[in-house]
Design an enzyme around this catalytic site. Sequence first.
Site, mmCIF file in Angstrom:
data_model
loop_
_atom_site.group_PDB
_atom_site.id
_atom_site.type_symbol
_atom_site.label_atom_id
_atom_site.label_comp_id
_atom_site.label_asym_id
_atom_site.label_seq_id
_atom_site.Cartn_x
_atom_site.Cartn_y
_atom_site.Cartn_z
ATOM 1 C CE LYS A 184 7.667 -3.831 -2.696
ATOM 2 N NZ LYS A 184 7.124 -3.892 -1.313
ATOM 3 C CD GLU A 239 -6.393 2.702 -5.285
ATOM 4 O OE1 GLU A 239 -6.468 3.782 -4.657
ATOM 5 O OE2 GLU A 239 -6.524 1.589 -4.784
ATOM 6 C CB CYS A 283 -7.386 3.789 -0.548
ATOM 7 S SG CYS A 283 -7.812 2.461 -1.652
ATOM 8 C CD GLU A 331 -5.640 6.907 2.696
ATOM 9 O OE1 GLU A 331 -4.412 6.982 2.530
ATOM 10 O OE2 GLU A 331 -6.400 6.362 1.881
#
Length: 483
Positions: free
Chosen positions: A180, A256, A290, A387
């Site tokens: 997906k 993750e 990330c 982030e």
Amino acid sequence: MSITELTGLDVPTGLLIGGEWAKGNATFPVLDPATEEPLAEVADGTVSDALDAVAAAQAALPGWAATPPRQRADILHRAFVLMKERAEQFARLMSAENGKSLRDARGEAAYAAEFFRWYAEEAVRIEGTLMRAPSGGNRILTMHQPIGVSLLITPWNFPAAMATRKIGPALAAGCPVVLKPAEDTPLTALALAALLREAGVPDGVVNVVNTSDPASVVAAMMNDSRVRKMSFTGSTEVGRILLGQAARSVMSTSMELGGNAPFLIFEDADIDAAVEGALIAKMRNGGEACTAANRFYVHDAVADQFNQAFAARLRAMKVGPGLDESTDIGPLVNEETRSKVVGLVDGALASGASALLGGRAPERRGYFYEPTLLDGVAADSAILGTEIFGPVAPVVRFTDEADAVRWANASEFGLVAYVYTQDLRRGLRVSEALESGMIGLNRGLVSDPAAPFGGVKQSGLGREGAHEGLLEYTETKYIATDW
Ligand code: ADP
């Protein structure tokens, strides 16, 4: 220009279910982030399409699990070869839908292909163990069996590598998958699926369901007890929702999630090397990683020197459309991502930081943001705890090693940390003390298919890459026996 003309690749736009490309009942657009114009329309998968894909994967499971490992390896190896041959086309496709510069996209195409090669090599190395029980009463025999149908959910920032990092080990282990992809970048996933079919992947072993409604489509698959594994790369926020859903059928997960990487530069660091490392750790992929350095902790004695040299390199970076050869920094992927960056930088400036460079979005069409270096960032500034996912480097000065380590660890995240020092003992001492799954010690890049990638704390669960990444798609069976 059509996507085929733009990239030289024949990119499917349907859903891949059981070896057939399905059109679906509706479509959704994929935008070019450099122009905000539609690039293509792709099929919009529904819950019923997703359940069909799960059924197709389930039907393919016995055959694929029983396929000799060497045969699975050969298919993955063919996928590696094909991807190397078409690396330039894949790079152009990723630049087009994600916005990243061609240089970054070429790097990703090569990196993504390596997961096929690594897991082609690992497919024939799935070993069990045999030992005598301590009591001497029996033998303990273990084997790793394919876990079953695996749901793979990928983000938009590395549309090829995040897919191959999951598909490679799943296929090597004998597990059919439903992929997906992220709604901003489904084209790369579809092109990869076509390549895998060409490499010889049997019908139903790789299925792809794009959708504009990931919440409903994924929830339906998470609720389906035929799915035994879910591997997710994305935000911690969505990861928490998925972990909740996984609880229902006690599904195995690999997560993750977000990062907030600290980048520590000590007074004994090689500053030229630190600047090179910072450029990679911060500006690769325009900061949309990330693993991106999110907070720079720089010793006061070298901070001016570092800032000056880093600013000079950032100033020379050219912002422009990813597909333009001269571009260093492409646009961010979408408006939401850019407005988040704008908000974080404005907040930091309002609470006393100064912009040594950049600090704003340029006045032009496309989701661009300028390379930015912020000095004097307050310790409680939101930009240090969030982030950023953009080309923005906030610098905090320190004078004491213990403070630097404490600040670096003051985060719910723990994916990667970077440490620059020429003192080996300090480098290893600090690396050991940092609460992080990975450390770049005098290196601005840690990713490698042969290395275990993953985080601690709320950055995730499990590891991808290396042999460990393969074991995530297996269950260990233990047989007690004697003879
Ligand atoms: P990012 O912040 O990088 O966009 P997300 O976590 O939003 O990360 O997205 C990563 C992947 O998760 C994408 O494939 C996206 O479609 C999917 N996703 C987003 N929301 C949900 C949800 N509620 N349930 C399941 N998947 C989701």
